[in-house]
Design an enzyme around this catalytic site. Structure first.
Site, PDB file in Angstrom:
ATOM      1  N   ASP A 185       2.778   4.243  -2.807  1.00  0.00           N
ATOM      2  CA  ASP A 185       2.618   5.190  -1.703  1.00  0.00           C
ATOM      3  C   ASP A 185       3.345   6.495  -1.986  1.00  0.00           C
ATOM      4  OD1 ASP A 185       5.098   3.735  -1.391  1.00  0.00           O
ATOM      5  OD2 ASP A 185       5.294   4.613   0.606  1.00  0.00           O
ATOM      6  N   HIS A 199       8.578  15.016  -2.526  1.00  0.00           N
ATOM      7  CA  HIS A 199       8.247  15.089  -1.096  1.00  0.00           C
ATOM      8  C   HIS A 199       7.859  16.484  -0.627  1.00  0.00           C
ATOM      9  CE1 HIS A 199      10.648  11.173   0.037  1.00  0.00           C
ATOM     10  NE2 HIS A 199       9.945  11.048  -1.083  1.00  0.00           N
ATOM     11  N   ASP A 241       6.326  10.937  -7.372  1.00  0.00           N
ATOM     12  CA  ASP A 241       7.087   9.904  -6.673  1.00  0.00           C
ATOM     13  C   ASP A 241       6.096   9.047  -5.892  1.00  0.00           C
ATOM     14  OD1 ASP A 241       8.899   8.383  -5.233  1.00  0.00           O
ATOM     15  OD2 ASP A 241       9.550  10.030  -3.955  1.00  0.00           O
ATOM     16  N   GLU A 298       7.009   1.989   0.258  1.00  0.00           N
ATOM     17  CA  GLU A 298       8.421   2.217  -0.077  1.00  0.00           C
ATOM     18  C   GLU A 298       8.973   3.393   0.709  1.00  0.00           C
ATOM     19  OE1 GLU A 298      11.796   4.029  -2.455  1.00  0.00           O
ATOM     20  OE2 GLU A 298       9.895   4.902  -1.808  1.00  0.00           O
ATOM     21  N   GLU A 299       8.152   4.405   0.893  1.00  0.00           N
ATOM     22  CA  GLU A 299       8.616   5.628   1.545  1.00  0.00           C
ATOM     23  C   GLU A 299       8.931   5.428   3.026  1.00  0.00           C
ATOM     24  OE1 GLU A 299       9.494   8.128  -0.017  1.00  0.00           O
ATOM     25  OE2 GLU A 299       8.352   8.268  -1.884  1.00  0.00           O
TER      26      GLU A 299
END
Length: 409
Positions: free
Chosen positions: A80, A379, A140, A173-174
């Site tokens: 994700d 991000h 990421d 995970e985020e």
């Protein structure tokens, strides 16, 4: 290096942004698309024991090619991308042989500037993969995903000695949910590494202790013209609460091993207000002290309120510092550091001012420090990764597998 860039560009083309506040895991359908693609690619690569759980955890094994008492080790990345910035219609730019200066992101005014991001000065001559200024990139952690997949291809196609290599790709995970449904026993590794770090050489085994603080404030709203002695303004109470929180212990005023209080959101009216804080600290005692501080503040501000008006505070721990679990197994870090040195990389041990799946997994019985991916500025629209950094990550993964095999033979 064996389709590394091709894999990465394919993975970032899929929108896998996770979503907070959703009960289901994975929280978005896009994550399933990438997980199913990876499952197909693992099957085509010839891995065994491939499973995709109903909670979106994909696991597979590359069987050992040498005999001996070699421990099974794992490599883990998440599929994700952050909910903080759009991950839809990612349009990567490839900047070959970066010569310095600003990099235009797309056709607008956005740039990636070494003035704002001085690390660019260290990357001259390298190939940078950036955004077009409209989305995040997704390095990421799709850089980590591509690196693990490429390392598997290298190990599969070359006579490099290795034991059983376990790989896993996790969702959400985020938003802090991926590792909660990770079956450590089924994974079958003695230890693992998340491939979810930043610049080349980073090796992380310390992370924040983390908690969330949700504050509900109930006031009393009446006409402001007749409010004296009757109105209780929930927004004013919220302001008083935040005024009691140490202003010099915020994310924007701390670094390194310093902890913080962070007001992440606040909303409300005179009648009701809600505040959401996150608390972070590397030291467990300081972490507990921060939680007590928030309770004391709420009690102080709420003292003397009418019984119908109140302040309700709920604190939930999110994850803990994995250091205490990882240091019990120093060989895990020794092997990773040696692998980096063998690849002409200077290991950089630094604390994670955040968390990874590895933090939770370490407390579930799977010690799991974090390796670099070669990415930066996660991000947001300034996110980028270097191809050379990704190639180095692949080399380190392969070398870790080889060094582990040598220890067991």
């Amino acid at each position: 290096m064996d389709k590394l860039l091709e894999r990465f560009l394919h993975y970032v083309s899929l929108d896998t942004q996770s979503k907070s506040g959703v009960r289901q895991v994975p929280s978005t359908e896009g994550q399933w698309k990438l997980l199913r693609l990876l499952k197909q690619q693992l099957e085509e690569m010839g891995l065994v024991n491939i499973t995709l759980s109903e909670k979106g955890t994909l696991m597979a094994t590359l069987p050992a090619n040498v005999e001996g008492d070699i421990p099974a080790i794992g490599f883990i990345s998440h599929v994700d991308t952050s909910p903080d910035f759009s991950g839809k219609n990612v349009n990567p730019q490839i900047v070959e042989n970066y010569r310095g200066g600003d990099i235009a992101l797309g056709i607008g005014d956005e740039v990636l500037s070494p003035v704002m991001f001085p690390v660019l000065h260290q990357l001259l001559g390298q190939t940078l993969i950036t955004t077009d200024g409209k989305t995040l990139l997704g390095a990421d952690d799709k850089a980590g995903v591509a690196e693990i997949m490429t390392a598997l291809a290298v190990l599969k196609g070359n006579p490099i000695p290795h034991g059983d290599i376990k790989v896993a790709f996790t969702p959400d995970e985020e938003v802090g949910k991926g590792a909660k449904h990770f079956d450590v026993e089924a994974f079958g590794a003695q230890w693992a590494y998340t491939v979810d770090g930043g610049g080349v050489g980073e090796l992380e085994f310390e992370n924040f202790n983390a908690a969330s603080v949700n504050i509900k404030i109930v006031g009393n709203n009446v006409h402001p013209g007749t409010a004296k002695g009757v109105m209780v303004n929930a927004l004013s109470l919220a302001a008083r609460i935040h005024a009691e929180v140490p202003a010099d212990e915020a994310p924007e005023t701390t670094e390194g091993y310093e902890g913080f209080y962070h007001l992440a959101s606040m909303k409300g009216t005179v009648d009701r207000a809600e505040m959401h804080y996150i608390i972070r600290d590397f030291d467990r005692k300081q972490f507990e002290a921060r939680k007590r501080k928030m309770m004391e503040i709420a009690k102080k501000v709420g003292k003397g309120l009418h019984p119908d008006c109140y302040i309700e505070l709920v604190i939930e721990d999110s994850y803990y510092n994995m250091r205490e679990k990882v240091v019990e197994h120093p060989h895990i870090l020794d092997i990773a550091q040696q692998a980096m040195r063998d690849c002409h990389i200077t290991p950089e041990m630094k604390p994670i001012r955040g968390g990874t799946d590895g933090a939770q997994l370490s407390f579930m019985g799977l010690p799991c420090p974090n390796l670099f991916t070669g990415g930066y500025n996660y991000h947001g629209k300034h996110e980028f990764v270097t191809l050379e950094g990704m190639e180095k990550a692949v080399q380190v993964i392969v070398r870790i597998a080889e060094l582990t095999a040598k220890r067991g033979q």
